[in-house]
Structures are given as C-alpha cells and as structure tokens.
Scaffold this active site. Structure first.
Site, short mmCIF file in Angstrom:
data_model
loop_
_atom_site.label_atom_id
_atom_site.label_comp_id
_atom_site.label_asym_id
_atom_site.label_seq_id
_atom_site.Cartn_x
_atom_site.Cartn_y
_atom_site.Cartn_z
CG ASP A 390 48.12 73.43 35.06
OD1 ASP A 390 47.41 72.48 35.25
OD2 ASP A 390 48.06 73.97 34.36
CG ASP A 693 50.64 75.11 30.95
OD1 ASP A 693 50.19 74.04 30.45
OD2 ASP A 693 51.58 75.06 31.47
CG ASP A 697 46.08 71.88 30.01
OD1 ASP A 697 45.80 70.72 30.58
OD2 ASP A 697 47.10 72.48 30.18
#
Length: 961
Positions: A390, A693, A697
């Site tokens: 990310d 997070d 996901d």
C-alpha cells in the site's frame, strides 16, 4: 562321599547337606539320560521293524558314518573331558565366584566359554534400541502436539476475549448491556460515536449518524445514515452522531460473516520450503528403503549360504543342524541392521530443527516490530520475489502536511507569507469540533485533528483557515453556525453556513477537491487581496496549477465562500453552490517515511520487485513511486509500468499474465484488483508478499504467500487474515522481515547441509560394513544419540545466526530453486567422503593400527564420528566463505552449545558404557579422535576454493527480471 549316608543327622553339617544335594542332583541327571537313551533305542527298534515288515528292497545307505567329535586341548591333562551344562560342577562354579579364583575360571575356559557351557546368550535383548526409538518418536510427537495445543488454546482464549464486545440494546422498553454474541434478530441496538456496528441492520432513528465503511468497502469517506439511506453493515464504525438500529442479520449471515467465512477457509497450500522439504524427504526415504532392502537381501543370502561365521570362526548356518532359535536370532539381527540403516537415512531431526529455527527468529523479529502469527511465514518471506505494498501509512507517514499555499495564481513564498502558511497549519491543527446544536466546543488539549476528520471539523476548517485576521477564540465568541453540509463522496466537498453576531450577512463556505470547488467559483482573490473576475484564461491557469500540484503527489484543496444577505430566507435551507469566490489553494502532502527509498533500493538489489497498489489518482501515485524509488525516472515512465485498476481488470487473462510483471504502480485500484494481481503473480510462479490494513484487503492477504497487515491502522479482520503483523506500519520493517526470512532460509540450509553430512556418512559406513562384514559399526542407539542430541543442539546453534548485509545481495530463491544448492552439495560430499574414508579404515584396520580390542575400536569409530560432526558444525556456519570463524565470538549461544555437546559426548563414552555399548578411552585415544575430526577444517577451506558452475545464474536471472 559314600560314607555320608552312614553318618548321623547331627554329624551332617551345612557342607554335607550341600554335598548331598549335589550328589542327589547328579544321580537324577544320570537317570534322566539313561531313560532318554532307552526310549530313543526303543523308538529306533520300532521304526526299523516297520521297515523290515514292508515288502520291497531296502534303501542303500552310505558306507560310512560321520561323527561330530569336539576338539580336546591336547596340552591339557588327560583326565579333562568336555564340559556341558549337564556335567558342570555347581559347587566348583559357586566356589570360583565366591573365592574369586581365576585358576578355576580358566579351567572353564573363561567367561565367554562358561557362558557357552551354560547356554547363555551374552548378546543384549535389544530393548535399548527399541526403547530409544520409542522415546525419540514420543518426544517429537509430544513436544509438537503440546506446543500446538498450547498455542491453539492461548490464541483461542485471546481471540474470544478480544471479540467479546459489550453493546447496549433496548429490550422490554429499557436499555441493558449485553455481549455481542447474545444479539438476536429483532434487537434494537444503541449506537454512538466510536461504537462498532455489531450486526447488519436498518436505521430506526437518530441524529447526524455517520459511519466509516472503509473496513468493508475500502473507501475512507464517512457515510451518512438516515431514512434515505438506512442500511448498516456489521464491522463498520460510527464516526459521528448517534442512533438506533434494528438488527436484521447476525453471525455468519451478516456481510462481515460472509467475508470471514471466505477468508477463514483453509487453502491447504504448502509453503515453498515445505514443498522442498517434502520432496527431499521423499527422495531420502526412497534411497533409505532401497539401501536397507539391498542390505537385507545381501546379508540374508550371505547367512543362508554359509558365508558368515561366529566369533570362533565356525559357520553360523549349517543347514538343518542349526537350531531354529539361532536362525531366528540372526534373522532378527539382520532386520535390525536394515532398520538401523533406515533410521540413519531419514533426517528425523529436520522438523525439530526447522521449528527451533522459526521459533528463535520469531522471537527476534518481535523486537524488530514484526509479530509473526504463522511460523512458516518466516521462511516463506525469505523466498519472496514480489512485494505488493500500500501507499498510505506504509510508504508514507499518513500525516498530511501543508507544503504549498496559493493565493490566486501566485504561490506564497516570502517571509510574511511563510508566517501566514504556518498560521494556516496552526489553525488546521487547532480545529474545533461542533455538536449538533451549533455550539462551539473547546478542543481537547491533546487532540490534533487531521484534515480528514469528522464532517463538522472539515466544515469549520474551511471558514477558520482563511479568516486569518480572526483567531480561534474570536471564532468561538463572534460566530454562530447555522447549517452544516457533511462531506459528500461524490461531490468531494463539505460546506458550512455561518453568521457573525449582530450582522445580517451570512457566509457560505465550501472546502473540498480543488478541481470541483474551482468549478463553483466565478471570482477569486489575488495575493494582494484584490477581488478579480475569473475568465476562461485565468480558470485554465488555475486548473494548470492544480494539475501541477497533483503531479507532485500533493492533495490539492480549494477554499471558497459567498456572502448572502439575511433577508434571502432561502439560504437557510440550502448552501449556495454557484458564484462563489475562490479564497485560495492549499497543497497537502503525505510525505514518504524516512528510509523508505533506501529500503526499496535494498529490495531491488536483492532481486525483489516492489509494486505499489493505491487508491490515489495516477499523478499522485506516480509522484510517490518516483520519490520512493519504486519507479525509475529514466526507464519506468511508460504506460505499462503505471496503470489504473479498471484498466488492469479489463485486460484479458492472457494480457494480464503478459503485463503483470511489468506493472509497478496500480492507481485507483479496488481490493478486487489487488486480489487479481496476487493471483496472476502466483500463477506465474512468484512468491508474493502483500501488505494491507482494511477488512477489504483480507482476501488478498489470505491469497498471498505472505500476508502483512498493519498493526496501527489495520483492522482486526486484516490482522486475522495475515501471517505477520507490522507493528509500526513502516515499509522498512517489511524489508527487515525480508532480511529475517532470508536468514531463516539460509540457517535451514546450513543445518540441512550439516544434517545430511551426518546421514550420508553414517548410511555409507553402515551399508559397506554390513555388506562386507555382516555387522554395523554404529548401533541404533548411537545413531539416535547423534540424531537427538547432535541434531537438536546443532539446529539450535545454527538457528541463532543473525541476519547480515550479505543476505540482501543474493537473488530470491522463489519456488523453483532447489533446497540443496550446488555449493551445498560440494561441501556436503567433501565432508562425507572424508568421514566415510577414515571411519571405514578404523572399521577394518583400526584394531591392527592401534592394537586394541574390538570394543575399543568400535568406541573409537563412534567417538570420531561424533567429533567430526562437532567440527563440521563450524564449517556449516558459512556455506560459501572460507573464514568460518568470522563473528563467532558474538554468537555466545553457538559456543555454549558446542561445549555442551562435547560434555555430553564425554559422558556418553566414559560413563554410559552399557547404554551406548562403549568402552572408556585413554588420553591418547581421545587425542586421535580429536585430531582426525579437526582435519575437517582444512578440508573445508580447500574445498571452498573449488569453483561451482552455475553459481551466478541466480544473479543473472534476477537482473533480467
């Protein structure tokens, strides 16, 4: 002795009684022999009579009779006769032991000869071997089972405790707190700021209720819940207001439950190391079974063809004359030797070694801000070829900072304006919060809201920031808020309607995405504060400024307002959206974390590709990727390196597989896009690590070979789906995990080289000795001693090696690379050949060379074999480098384990003779064992001078990829 019968009872003493007992027993034995002879004679007579009564010719017999006569020592006195169990003098035997008479013992022929007379089997009954094997199996199974059970119970207890959330419901017309597990369909749940929605339901009533659905959808926008949008999902969080919800679904029937059921499925996928170990174990097992079967067949043929002899040189098998018990004993010993070879071949200490290595590294990684939830992920990370990461919070700090400030078409850069920008930043950080009645509340002293705070905070910021002549205190005292419009995810803006006390003018203030806010403006203030009309040319210039800020990875926010007279009552119902005046542009940036660019370059040097997957626009994503060194400004700026999620998902399967390796940045991506990329990369043979997070996901984290969740921003579902939790949300920690993973993999390779050297040497020695001599020099007990003690302690010693910078200079092993490399084969074969050579020399010539008996020679073989492993443990520390002692003083545990191993071996040889079938050695014999074992060090140094072909193939492959 005959006079004993005429004595009086009182005259017969203790000695007479014993003599009487001895004579009586001798007479009985003679009568039995006579009876047996008579019975046997009558049987022969009966059989011969039956034969003679039959008609027909007699069978022709041989012209001679073979008689087996035992040899008598001619040098002994003439009256000496062969002694058997029936003729042994019990009194003489008793007196020999009681009087410690060596002369009488020699008359029997010594201890071994007496044992033969008494028909005693002096060989051990084998319970040590069997018991040791049972103990080894029990220890491995018990330790593994107990560890798994305790870990499972502890995790279940922790999970249950953390999941048991107390919520407030309305039952029977009154509120009462209950466990989240006790909620049923039809309950009315009370929700307020900070609460987690415990189930799916519908909004009943409330005020300004807003929820954060990022855990389910991935979007960070706060959704307003009202009668027009009454749907609420479990797992979301209340961010503003309060309300009551009617429960419609609970447990696995909720949206949260469905997601959990999909991510909790067991994929039953082997890690790359597990696949390699299983393959290796299968090969070793087949080789061991083949060799054991060969030994079994050869030894049985040698025995039954009469090619084996006992300690006296006599043939062990003489056809039907050999007793059945003797045959069975030999067969059992042959089978035992074959089983011993299987025990030698299979590296049963390897699973324990892997577990010890992983457990030690897990403890060390915890100190480096990485909490390992799944042991196998430690080694899997060492094989990673791709890391999908990310952007926000991982590569960046997740702290928005003002870096540019524009008034009109000019950037504020002079000293006065810098102070102005600082004041803006201060006002942003000191933003106040509002309640639903419009009263201004004083902020908490420790609270520092960000630009992405609650909708009410965003609304007041747009007004407070650009009234720079007014402090926050003045805002509280002089203004009333009439109406607030929450942030709209489609329009990407929020607004507020305020009125100054004792004035009729009402101010409409808007704040939001620069390009959308600019579209509502028709005028603007320049740097001097002069109001100007915005024509098409000036609008294009302002749009260019906004675009340039986005290309620099800045989040551009515009502020606009409009003054309306209070007489226009319609303004109280709706905020104006046209004819606004642009107050200014603010450039916010989430800067890269310190050390991220260096960490990315370190991964690239190690052959690991970094792919950034973000929901930001293409311009921001490209700018951050350039700053973090993910993109090379001279090579990776083509359309194939940076794509959007919709573009990637619209590719055909063939196009995705072709282009996935070239993609380095994916912008405007959804959780499905991340999952799709992970699946494509795995299908191409990559070992994929993924960071995430949010709850959305979770599928990608579960699908990846290594799921890395964020400890600070990560949701509980993300953490549950991950293998490792990054406690500080920092990408540099991800690189640290990569280093540890490679260290674990290398340490396992070191132990594997050490272990297989032991197994190969022992296998060859026992095989050759069993085939040519019919005996194995290393017993099952001794081999189990090596496996249980040497391998366990050796694994712990080699597992304590810490990561070095050299590990990041090697290419990743991926999925296809063999576990045992050519370098390892070179080292392994060299040491095994040396050990086999010296031990076979000791086996066949040791007694002659050192002038020792068989038991001492066997102890020399065992002791030299163990000490060779101790010295070879040092060689295993460095697979490629010649200096095996580098950094050894810093690893105190290694030295301690080596010392403990030597002490245990000393105890085994000198004090556990019966258990280990050993004899005590003198100082000279110990010196010989140590000297032979120490030669493995110079041999290791010489062998590492031999180049290994194909060594650089991995580096070339990494550079090409």
């Amino acid at each position: 002795m005959s006079t004993l019968w005429f004595r009086k009872p009182s005259e017969i003493g203790h000695e007479g009684e014993e003599d009487l007992w001895s004579v009586s027993k001798t007479h009985k034995r003679r009568w039995r022999m006579a009876f047996t002879a008579i019975s046997f004679t009558r049987l022969l007579f009966s059989l011969s009579k039956k034969v003679l009564d039959k008609d027909g010719s007699l069978l022709r017999s041989l012209s001679y009779v073979a008689i087996n006569v035992q040899r008598i020592n001619e040098d002994s006195p003439g009256d000496n006769k062969p002694v058997s169990l029936l003729t042994v003098d019990t009194k003489k035997l008793r007196d020999t032991v009681r009087d410690k008479n060596f002369e009488s013992l020699s008359e029997f022929g010594g201890v071994k000869e007496l044992a033969l007379i008494l028909e005693t089997d002096v060989k051990n009954d084998g319970w040590y071997d069997g018991g040791s094997i049972i103990l080894a199996v029990f220890l491995v199974v018990a330790v593994s089972a107990l560890s798994d059970f305790k870990q499972s119970k502890q995790f279940q207890k922790l999970s249950t405790k953390s999941s048991d959330i107390r919520v407030e419901v309305v039952r029977g017309g009154r509120r009462q707190p209950i466990s989240i597990f006790d909620i049923v369909v039809g309950d009315i749940v009370c929700l307020k700021i900070g609460d987690q929605v415990p189930s799916d339901g519908l909004f009943l009533e409330g005020h300004s209720l807003k929820v954060d659905e990022s855990s389910m959808t991935g979007e960070s926008d706060h959704i307003e819940i009202n009668q027009g949008n009454p749907f609420m999902l479990s797992g979301t969080k209340v961010t503003d207001g309060y309300g009551f919800m009617l429960v419609t679904s609970v447990g696995m029937n909720t949206a949260w439950g469905e997601m959990m059921s999909s991510i909790n499925r067991d994929l039953n996928e082997e890690t790359p190391l597990q696949a390699r170990l299983n393959k290796l174990t299968s090969y070793i097992g087949k080789i061991g079974l083949l060799v054991a079967a060969l030994v079994l067949v050869v030894m049985l043929i040698r025995y039954f063809t009469g090619n084996t002899r006992d300690d006296k040189g006599n043939k062990e098998f003489i056809g039907s004359k050999t007793k059945f018990n003797d045959v069975m004993n030999v067969v059992v010993s042959i089978v035992s030797a074959a089983v011993t070879i299987i025990v030698v071949a299979i590296p049963e200490g390897l699973p324990l070694a892997v577990t010890l290595t992983l457990a030690y590294s897990m403890k060390c990684m915890m100190a480096d801000n990485a909490m390992v939830r799944k042991l196998s992920s430690c080694e899997t990370m060492g094989s990673a070829t791709v890391i999908c990461t990310d952007k926000t919070g991982t590569l960046t700090l997740n702290e928005m900072k003002v870096t540019e400030f524009w008034l009109g078409k000019e950037a504020v850069k002079d000293d006065t304006s810098l102070g102005l920008a600082s004041n803006i930043l201060k006002l942003l950080q000191e933003a106040v919060s509002l309640n639903t009645t419009g009263t201004v509340y004083k902020p908490h002293s420790t609270s520092v809201p960000e630009i992405s705070g609650s909708p009410t905070e965003k609304a007041i910021l747009s007004w407070a920031v650009f009234n720079l002549d007014t402090s926050i205190e003045a805002v509280k005292q002089n203004y009333n808020i009439i109406q607030v419009e929450a942030f709209n995810s489609e329009k990407k803006r929020s607004g507020v309607l305020v009125k100054r006390n004792n004035e009729k003018t009402i101010h409409t203030h808007w704040k939001g995405a620069a390009e959308m806010t600019l579209a509502m403006c028709s005028t603007y203030y320049d740097k001097e504060g002069v109001l100007k009309v915005m024509d098409e040319e000036e609008r294009w210039q302002l749009e260019t400024i906004i675009k340039n800020m986005a290309q620099k990875s800045l989040r551009c926010i515009a502020f606009a307002y409009k003054e309306i007279e209070e007489e226009s009552r319609q303004v109280l119902e709706k905020l104006e959206e046209n004819g606004l005046t642009l107050l200014g542009l603010l450039g916010l940036k989430d800067p890269c974390r310190p050390g991220v660019s260096a960490a990315v370059e370190s991964c690239k040097a190690a052959g690991v590709n970094i792919k950034m997957i973000t929901g930001d626009n293409v311009h921001t994503a490209r700018a951050i990727a350039l700053e973090c060194k993910i993109l090379n400004p001279h090579e990776d700026l083509d359309d194939e390196a940076v794509v959007e999620g919709v573009q990637f998902r619209n590719y055909s399967p063939e196009e995705r597989m072709e282009k996935v390796d070239k993609i380095l940045v994916m912008a405007r991506s959804s959780p499905f896009d991340k999952l799709l990329m992970v699946q494509c990369l795995k299908h191409k043979g990559h070992v994929v690590a993924v960071t995430g997070d949010g709850t959305n996901d979770a599928p990608a984290l579960k699908e990846a070979d290594i799921g890395l969740s964020m400890g600070i921003q990560g949701t509980e579902v993300a953490k549950e789906s991950s293998d490792i939790v990054i406690l500080d949300d920092n990408f540099t920690t991800v690189v640290t995990v990569l280093r540890w993973g490679r260290c674990v993999y290398t340490n396992i390779q070191k132990f594997l080289q050490f272990q297989l050297t032991v197994n190969v040497a022992a296998l060859v020695i026992n095989f050759v000795a069993a085939v040519f001599s019919g005996k194995v020099p290393l017993t099952a007990v001794q081999l189990l001693w090596v496996n249980l003690i040497m391998d366990t302690l050796g694994a712990l010693a080699l597992a304590t090696e810490k990561p070095t910078n050299d590990l990041m200079a090697k290419p990743p092993v991926g999925r296809s690379e063999p576990l045992i490399t050519r370098i390892m084969w070179r080292n392994l074969i060299a040491q095994a050949v040396y050990q086999v050579t010296i031990l076979l020399v000791l086996q066949f010539k040791g007694k002659f060379i050192f002038g020792v008996k068989e038991s001492i020679n066997s102890t020399l073989i065992f002791n030299t074999f163990v000490l060779c492993q101790v010295f070879n443990e040092f060689n295993a520390r460095k697979l490629e480098k010649k200096n095996i002692f580098k950094g050894i003083l810093t690893n105190k545990l290694f030295m301690a384990i080596v010392g403990i191993t030597i002490v245990l071996q000393l105890v085994m040889v000198e004090f556990l003779k019966r258990f280990a079938n050993t004899e005590r050695l003198d100082w000279g014999q110990w010196g010989v064992c140590i000297g032979l074992a120490a030669l493995s060090w110079p041999i290791s140094w010489l062998v590492k001078c031999i180049p290994v072909s194909g060594k650089q193939l991995g580096h070339q492959r990494a550079s090409v990829s």
